[in-house]
Design an enzyme around this catalytic site. Structure first.
Site, PDB file in Angstrom:
ATOM      1  CE  LYS A  22      39.666  44.402   3.712  1.00  0.00           C
ATOM      2  NZ  LYS A  22      39.412  45.501   4.661  1.00  0.00           N
ATOM      3  CG  ASN A  23      35.469  45.818   4.154  1.00  0.00           C
ATOM      4  OD1 ASN A  23      36.553  45.547   4.670  1.00  0.00           O
ATOM      5  ND2 ASN A  23      35.315  46.772   3.243  1.00  0.00           N
ATOM      6  NE  ARG A  93      41.307  54.054   9.084  1.00  0.00           N
ATOM      7  CZ  ARG A  93      41.349  55.113   9.883  1.00  0.00           C
ATOM      8  NH1 ARG A  93      42.495  55.636  10.211  1.00  0.00           N
ATOM      9  NH2 ARG A  93      40.247  55.669  10.325  1.00  0.00           N
ATOM     10  CB  CYS A 117      45.373  55.133   6.177  1.00  0.00           C
ATOM     11  SG  CYS A 117      43.900  55.114   5.194  1.00  0.00           S
ATOM     12  NE  ARG A 122      39.682  55.087   6.125  1.00  0.00           N
ATOM     13  CZ  ARG A 122      39.782  53.823   5.741  1.00  0.00           C
ATOM     14  NH1 ARG A 122      40.896  53.382   5.219  1.00  0.00           N
ATOM     15  NH2 ARG A 122      38.778  52.995   5.886  1.00  0.00           N
ATOM     16  CG  ASP A 307      36.535  49.680  -0.629  1.00  0.00           C
ATOM     17  OD1 ASP A 307      37.184  50.719  -0.440  1.00  0.00           O
ATOM     18  OD2 ASP A 307      36.111  48.970   0.304  1.00  0.00           O
ATOM     19  CB  VAL A 329      33.893  57.781  -0.243  1.00  0.00           C
ATOM     20  CG1 VAL A 329      33.904  57.207   1.170  1.00  0.00           C
ATOM     21  CG2 VAL A 329      32.579  57.464  -0.939  1.00  0.00           C
ATOM     22  NE  ARG A 399      45.165  45.915   5.574  1.00  0.00           N
ATOM     23  CZ  ARG A 399      44.489  46.981   5.186  1.00  0.00           C
ATOM     24  NH1 ARG A 399      45.053  47.907   4.469  1.00  0.00           N
ATOM     25  NH2 ARG A 399      43.232  47.134   5.523  1.00  0.00           N
TER      26      ARG A 399
HETATM   27  C1  UD1 Z   1      34.653  51.118   5.318  1.00  0.00           C
HETATM   28  C2  UD1 Z   1      35.343  49.978   4.628  1.00  0.00           C
HETATM   29  C3  UD1 Z   1      36.248  50.514   3.530  1.00  0.00           C
HETATM   30  C4  UD1 Z   1      35.475  51.399   2.571  1.00  0.00           C
HETATM   31  C5  UD1 Z   1      34.711  52.479   3.333  1.00  0.00           C
HETATM   32  C6  UD1 Z   1      33.779  53.280   2.439  1.00  0.00           C
HETATM   33  C7  UD1 Z   1      35.487  48.334   6.396  1.00  0.00           C
HETATM   34  C8  UD1 Z   1      36.353  47.578   7.354  1.00  0.00           C
HETATM   35  N1  UD1 Z   1      36.108  49.244   5.627  1.00  0.00           N
HETATM   36  O1  UD1 Z   1      35.670  51.930   5.914  1.00  0.00           O
HETATM   37  O2  UD1 Z   1      36.778  49.388   2.805  1.00  0.00           O
HETATM   38  O3  UD1 Z   1      36.368  52.035   1.674  1.00  0.00           O
HETATM   39  O4  UD1 Z   1      33.909  51.886   4.367  1.00  0.00           O
HETATM   40  O5  UD1 Z   1      32.903  52.445   1.770  1.00  0.00           O
HETATM   41  O6  UD1 Z   1      34.299  48.101   6.312  1.00  0.00           O
HETATM   42  N2  UD1 Z   1      34.186  59.712   8.462  1.00  0.00           N
HETATM   43  C9  UD1 Z   1      34.261  60.787   9.336  1.00  0.00           C
HETATM   44  N3  UD1 Z   1      34.075  60.549  10.672  1.00  0.00           N
HETATM   45  C10 UD1 Z   1      33.827  59.308  11.171  1.00  0.00           C
HETATM   46  C11 UD1 Z   1      33.756  58.225  10.284  1.00  0.00           C
HETATM   47  C12 UD1 Z   1      33.935  58.447   8.921  1.00  0.00           C
HETATM   48  O7  UD1 Z   1      34.485  61.917   8.923  1.00  0.00           O
HETATM   49  O8  UD1 Z   1      33.679  59.165  12.393  1.00  0.00           O
HETATM   50  C13 UD1 Z   1      34.390  59.924   7.011  1.00  0.00           C
HETATM   51  C14 UD1 Z   1      35.653  59.221   6.467  1.00  0.00           C
HETATM   52  O9  UD1 Z   1      36.816  59.988   6.646  1.00  0.00           O
HETATM   53  C15 UD1 Z   1      35.274  59.032   5.000  1.00  0.00           C
HETATM   54  C16 UD1 Z   1      33.752  58.794   5.061  1.00  0.00           C
HETATM   55  O10 UD1 Z   1      33.328  59.296   6.317  1.00  0.00           O
HETATM   56  O11 UD1 Z   1      35.545  60.204   4.274  1.00  0.00           O
HETATM   57  C17 UD1 Z   1      33.322  57.352   4.939  1.00  0.00           C
HETATM   58  O12 UD1 Z   1      34.137  56.554   5.774  1.00  0.00           O
HETATM   59  P1  UD1 Z   1      33.633  55.216   6.469  1.00  0.00           P
HETATM   60  O13 UD1 Z   1      32.386  54.711   5.813  1.00  0.00           O
HETATM   61  O14 UD1 Z   1      33.591  55.410   7.936  1.00  0.00           O
HETATM   62  O15 UD1 Z   1      34.817  54.217   6.125  1.00  0.00           O
HETATM   63  P2  UD1 Z   1      35.262  53.003   7.028  1.00  0.00           P
HETATM   64  O16 UD1 Z   1      34.102  52.514   7.801  1.00  0.00           O
HETATM   65  O17 UD1 Z   1      36.524  53.342   7.747  1.00  0.00           O
END
Ligand code: UD1
Length: 420
Positions: A22-23, A93, A117, A122, A307, A329, A399
């Site tokens: 999915k990701n 998201r 969420c 996030r 995850d 995380v 999902r």
């Molecule tokens: C992706 C995955 C999700 C997985 C996560 C961490 C997809 C579609 N989803 O989510 O399944 O759990 O990686 O491996 O690929 N953060 C900030 N600012 C930002 C972006 C992120 O503070 O602009 C923080 C987030 O709140 C979190 C951390 O960074 O605490 C990591 O998040 P991130 O790697 O961005 O997660 P996603 O990409 O949303």
């Protein structure tokens, strides 16, 4: 709302096939916005999130033809407007992934700002800061991110303050059509980022360093159509392996990739699993033994994935000994713990760690899923319990897990869907 009814206590045994990731599929589908040629994406999983991404592209005018064999042909040449509406972004998201490619290719994008969420706040501040550094004019008004660029985006040197998976993907996609070289430091090294880079390269992008913490993208004037098959889902793979280990069973998981699951496989071995691997399969056998408790800390790849945290917490609930699980995380990813305690588990949350004192068996109960991976962990808990468990709000599971009850039934589980 549908529920799952589980009669637990049966060691799972058998073989299953793993779906596309999915990701990986979601950013790859978003990357088709970088060209007006047709891109054929194969090995897509049958999931709500994939349908939502197709709906999102479709509502902007992008045409897609869904094929018979897990494939879709997407052509963004027909796009009419550049607005990703809140109604869709709020259900997924990962919709934020259309921002970078749409801005880079069409010079404008409006994407509803994703909210927090169940697992944390996030934010997407790092996505926006990087795109601004590449010359985009970005404002957030009325709950929407409004991004524009008069000319091509410009290559830039970007340091990501935190490792962000979709942030790295958004910037990497935007950089493909930027003028000049973009260097992304502290980039996410997740296999899904590598898969996206391989797809982009098949479309004519010039990318190197994916899979390391420094990715270099030399912008090109245009990308072209391509045909690409999505990699297997490592989280789905790990989830079935844990379910089988927790129920003291035996499994062969096919169409997967053991080399991207090292942190998970080594924890399963620590839990007492006998593991055998081939190029695209993993066999696990507990030889009927109770799992041993494991301790772990989640962190970006190649460390232990967040995850898979909830599923390992479930395994520890019935393991021999005390396991400590630390989540680094996301700030609020222990909602499943309280539900498992209702099933007789002995777990205490202390800051960002949950201390799990393993019990011989759990007792079935009605429980409620709060997010995708928490749902999977509650299903595992139900499979390990004596008597009946019902898991409510399982739309979360649809999902991210393809045909979960059918696959578990193939392994001998007594599980059925109760339609609302
Ligand atoms: C992706 C995955 C999700 C997985 C996560 C961490 C997809 C579609 N989803 O989510 O399944 O759990 O990686 O491996 O690929 N953060 C900030 N600012 C930002 C972006 C992120 O503070 O602009 C923080 C987030 O709140 C979190 C951390 O960074 O605490 C990591 O998040 P991130 O790697 O961005 O997660 P996603 O990409 O949303």
């Amino acid at each position: 709302m549908d529920k799952l009814e589980i009669h637990g206590g049966i060691p799972l045994k058998g073989e299953i096939r793993i779906a596309g990731a999915k990701n990986s599929a979601l950013p790859i589908m978003a990357s088709t916005l970088l060209t007006t040629d047709t891109v054929k994406v194969g090995n897509l999983p049958h999931l709500y999130d994939i349908t939502t991404m197709l709906e999102l592209l479709g509502c902007m005018g992008v045409e897609s033809i869904v094929g018979e064999k897990l494939g879709v042909e997407i052509n963004s040449g027909t796009i009419r407007h550049f607005n990703a509406p809140y109604e869709l972004v709020k259900t997924m998201r990962a919709s934020i992934l259309v921002l970078g490619p749409m801005l880079a290719h069409f010079g404008e994008a409006e994407v509803a700002l994703p909210g927090g969420c169940a697992i944390g706040s996030r934010p997407v501040n790092l996505h926006l800061a990087a795109l601004k550094k590449m010359g985009a004019d970005i404002t957030v008004e009325n709950g929407y991110i409004k991004a524009r660029t008069k000319n091509r985006l410009k290559g830039a040197h970007i340091f990501m303050d935190l490792v962000t998976v979709t942030g790295t993907e958004n910037v990497m996609m935007a950089a493909c059509l930027a003028d000049g070289v973009t260097i992304i430091e502290n980039a996410a090294r997740e296999p899904e980022v590598v898969d996206l880079a391989c797809c982009l390269r098949s479309m004519g992008a010039d990318i190197s360093g994916e899979g390391t913490d420094t990715i270099t993208v030399r912008g090109v004037e245009r990308l072209h159509g391509s045909e690409y098959s999505v990699m297997p889902d490592r989280i789905e793979t790990g989830t079935y392996l844990i379910a089988v280990a927790a129920t003291r069973g035996k499994i062969k998981v096919k169409d997967t990739r053991p080399n991207i699951l090292e942190a998970v496989l080594s924890k399963l071995e620590e839990a007492g699993a006998h593991i055998d691997i081939g190029k695209d399969w993993i066999a696990l056998d507990m030889k009927g033994n109770r799992p041993k408790a494991v301790s772990l800390t989640t962190a970006p790849y190649p460390a232990f994935p967040t995850d898979m945290q909830a599923q390992f917490t479930a395994l520890n609930a019935v393991a021999e000994g005390i396991g400590m699980i630390t989540e680094t995380v996301f700030e609020n990813r222990f909602m499943h713990v309280h539900e498992m305690n209702r099933m007789g588990a002995d777990m205490k949350v202390e800051g960002n760690t949950v201390v799990v004192n393993g019990k011989e068996i759990l007792k079935g109960a009605p429980v409620m899923a709060t997010d995708l991976r928490a749902s999977a962990s509650l299903i595992i808990a139900g499979l390990m319990s004596e008597n009946q468990t019902t898991v409510d709000r399982i739309y979360h599971i649809d999902r991210g897990y393809e045909c979960i009850e059918e696959k578990l039934q193939l392994l001998g589980a007594k599980i059925k869907r109760l339609p609302s």
